[in-house]
Design a protein around this motif. Structure first.
Motif, short mmCIF file in Angstrom:
data_model
loop_
_atom_site.label_atom_id
_atom_site.label_comp_id
_atom_site.label_asym_id
_atom_site.label_seq_id
_atom_site.Cartn_x
_atom_site.Cartn_y
_atom_site.Cartn_z
N ASP A 147 14.32 2.63 2.12
CA ASP A 147 14.63 1.23 2.63
C ASP A 147 15.03 1.27 4.08
OD1 ASP A 147 15.78 -1.75 1.53
OD2 ASP A 147 16.98 -1.09 3.13
N ALA A 148 15.42 2.43 4.62
CA ALA A 148 15.58 2.56 6.03
C ALA A 148 14.12 2.64 6.78
CB ALA A 148 16.30 3.85 6.36
N PHE A 149 13.19 3.32 6.04
CA PHE A 149 11.77 3.25 6.65
C PHE A 149 11.11 1.83 6.63
CE2 PHE A 149 11.39 7.76 5.09
CZ PHE A 149 10.68 8.17 6.36
N VAL A 150 11.55 0.96 5.55
CA VAL A 150 10.99 -0.32 5.78
C VAL A 150 11.57 -1.38 6.66
CG1 VAL A 150 10.48 -2.32 4.28
CG2 VAL A 150 10.35 -0.25 3.23
N THR A 151 13.01 -1.29 6.87
CA THR A 151 13.67 -1.63 8.02
C THR A 151 13.39 -1.29 9.11
OG1 THR A 151 15.76 -1.76 6.48
CG2 THR A 151 16.06 -2.40 8.66
N GLU B 293 23.69 -1.06 9.59
CA GLU B 293 23.65 -0.64 7.95
C GLU B 293 22.99 -1.72 7.01
OE1 GLU B 293 27.29 0.49 6.59
OE2 GLU B 293 27.26 2.51 7.73
N ASP B 294 21.72 -2.30 7.78
CA ASP B 294 21.27 -3.48 7.33
C ASP B 294 20.23 -3.00 6.15
OD1 ASP B 294 20.44 -6.30 6.83
OD2 ASP B 294 19.21 -6.22 8.79
N GLU B 295 19.80 -3.96 5.16
CA GLU B 295 18.80 -3.46 4.07
C GLU B 295 17.48 -4.42 4.64
OE1 GLU B 295 20.04 -4.56 0.24
OE2 GLU B 295 21.73 -3.28 0.23
N ALA B 296 16.58 -3.96 4.05
CA ALA B 296 15.22 -4.25 4.67
C ALA B 296 15.12 -5.77 4.04
CB ALA B 296 13.93 -3.58 3.97
N LYS B 297 15.27 -6.13 3.03
CA LYS B 297 15.25 -7.42 2.35
C LYS B 297 15.84 -8.50 3.29
CE LYS B 297 18.82 -7.10 -1.32
NZ LYS B 297 19.58 -7.98 -0.69
N ASP B 298 17.26 -8.08 3.80
CA ASP B 298 18.06 -9.11 4.54
C ASP B 298 17.51 -9.15 6.02
OD1 ASP B 298 19.89 -9.33 2.56
OD2 ASP B 298 21.03 -7.49 3.07
N PRO C 135 11.80 -7.28 -7.36
CA PRO C 135 11.11 -7.68 -8.54
C PRO C 135 11.99 -8.61 -9.34
CG PRO C 135 11.85 -5.55 -8.77
CD PRO C 135 11.94 -5.66 -7.27
N THR C 136 11.43 -9.43 -10.22
CA THR C 136 12.30 -10.42 -10.94
C THR C 136 12.95 -9.72 -12.00
OG1 THR C 136 10.20 -10.75 -12.32
CG2 THR C 136 10.48 -12.13 -10.51
N GLU C 137 12.42 -8.65 -12.65
CA GLU C 137 13.20 -8.17 -13.82
C GLU C 137 14.50 -7.31 -13.23
OE1 GLU C 137 9.85 -5.13 -12.36
OE2 GLU C 137 10.32 -7.10 -12.79
N ALA C 138 15.23 -7.29 -14.24
CA ALA C 138 16.59 -6.67 -13.58
C ALA C 138 16.51 -5.13 -13.35
CB ALA C 138 17.82 -6.77 -14.78
N ALA C 139 17.15 -4.74 -12.18
CA ALA C 139 17.11 -3.42 -11.77
C ALA C 139 17.76 -2.37 -12.78
CB ALA C 139 17.77 -3.43 -10.43
N ALA D 69 0.74 -0.88 -0.22
CA ALA D 69 -0.07 0.18 -0.10
C ALA D 69 0.67 1.13 -0.11
CB ALA D 69 -0.81 0.09 1.40
N HIS D 70 1.96 1.27 0.37
CA HIS D 70 2.84 2.03 0.56
C HIS D 70 4.08 2.15 -0.21
CE1 HIS D 70 0.79 2.69 4.57
NE2 HIS D 70 1.42 3.84 4.57
N LEU D 71 4.05 1.43 -1.62
CA LEU D 71 4.79 1.49 -2.62
C LEU D 71 6.24 0.86 -2.27
CD1 LEU D 71 3.62 4.66 -4.30
CD2 LEU D 71 2.64 2.41 -4.81
N VAL D 72 6.35 0.07 -1.34
CA VAL D 72 7.80 -0.49 -0.90
C VAL D 72 7.88 -1.82 -0.95
CG1 VAL D 72 8.21 1.84 0.17
CG2 VAL D 72 7.09 0.09 1.47
N LEU D 73 7.06 -2.54 -1.49
CA LEU D 73 7.25 -3.86 -1.26
C LEU D 73 8.48 -4.33 -1.94
CD1 LEU D 73 5.82 -6.42 -0.62
CD2 LEU D 73 4.64 -6.63 -2.86
N ASP D 74 8.73 -3.59 -3.03
CA ASP D 74 9.99 -4.07 -3.65
C ASP D 74 11.26 -4.01 -2.78
OD1 ASP D 74 9.79 -1.61 -3.96
OD2 ASP D 74 11.00 -1.25 -5.65
#
Length: 285
Positions: free
Chosen positions: A72-76, A95-100, A53-57, A43-48
């Protein structure tokens, strides 16, 4: 990516209002927490940021890179704010990333699947209503265990959920168990849970009515005992009163049996009249 001039994620000030679950190892609500989190991120446009996403960045400018790091900091921060202290101390990295961070949380609940499955299935099998204050808590525990099993690819079927629910009931629910077992097809777990809650309420109402009837019977019984005691007491009082009356009418004036004077003046038939008997006896003498 969304328009970099404005990100909805930057407006979120209290993530707990959107994700009211604090993830905890003991309660094991990872599935619910993850679902709510992904919905909020989408809903907040940060799911990626947590699920790339599967396509190359595409190549990003320095400005875009800076903005993405901020987002990314917000999501983390959302992840860190919705887990328990024990989990936070396990997954947090500078300095972690959200996906990690997201993946490390998933590993806590989804690694060693076989061992976890055996442990959870044992708990599921040994869950009984007698260990809970009511059927709501009992059914909720079964649901949590089933969700944890599903998280590690050991999904429990809905029919098995229903059968386990009724087989863990107390003897007082024997009639309810028979009804469910003979239904075809079986109701869903949600339907069976609702039926069980209604059955519990009916049992409570019957117990209340029976308790009230027993109390009324006891009160009536006590009243009858008191009434019987009062009647006995009244009869005894009447008996005493009659005895006193006889004593006052006969004993206080020198009354004697009719043959008392019979030997001296032939007054045996009139000896019961106190005053006259004595007078005539004196004259005869």
């Amino acid at each position: 990516m969304a328009n970099l001039k404005f990100y909805p994620a930057t407006t979120v000030t209290n993530i707990e209002t959107a994700i009211p679950i604090t993830l905890d190892l003991k309660r094991g609500q990872y599935n619910n927490w993850a679902t709510l989190f992904k919905l909020h991120a989408l809903a907040h446009l940060v799911l990626d940021h947590i699920i790339p996403p599967t396509e190359a960045a595409t190549t990003m400018t320095d400005a875009k890179t800076s903005t993405c790091k901020r987002i990314d900091a917000f999501v983390t921060q959302w992840i860190y704010s919705t887990v328990s202290s024990d989990i936070l101390n396990t997954i947090i990295i500078l300095e972690d990333e959200a996906k990690d961070a997201w993946n490390r949380v998933a590993e806590l609940f989804q690694d060693n699947k076989n061992t976890r499955a055996v442990h959870l299935e044992t708990q599921f099998t040994n869950t009984h209503l007698r260990d809970f204050p009511n059927v709501v808590a009992y059914c909720q525990r079964l649901k949590v265990l089933a969700d944890q099993l599903e998280n590690i690819s050991a999904k429990v079927s809905d029919d098995l959920m229903v059968l386990k629910m009724i087989h863990g009931l107390k003897e007082a629910y024997a009639g309810f168990v028979t009804i469910i077992q003979h239904r075809g097809p079986l109701p869903t777990f949600a339907q069976a849970r609702s039926m069980l809650s209604l059955e519990e309420e009916s049992m409570k109402q019957r117990a209340t009515l029976e308790s009230g009837a027993d109390s009324t019977l006891l009160i009536n019984s006590n009243n009858n005992l008191v009434s019987g005691d009062n009647n006995s007491k009244q009869l005894q009082e009447n008996k005493n009163e009659n005895s006193n009356s006889i004593s006052q009418n006969h004993g206080g004036c020198g009354w004697r049996p009719s043959n008392y004077y019979g030997s001296r003046g032939g007054l045996g038939n009139r000896g019961g009249s106190c005053g006259r008997g004595q007078k005539q006896h004196s004259a005869a003498s």
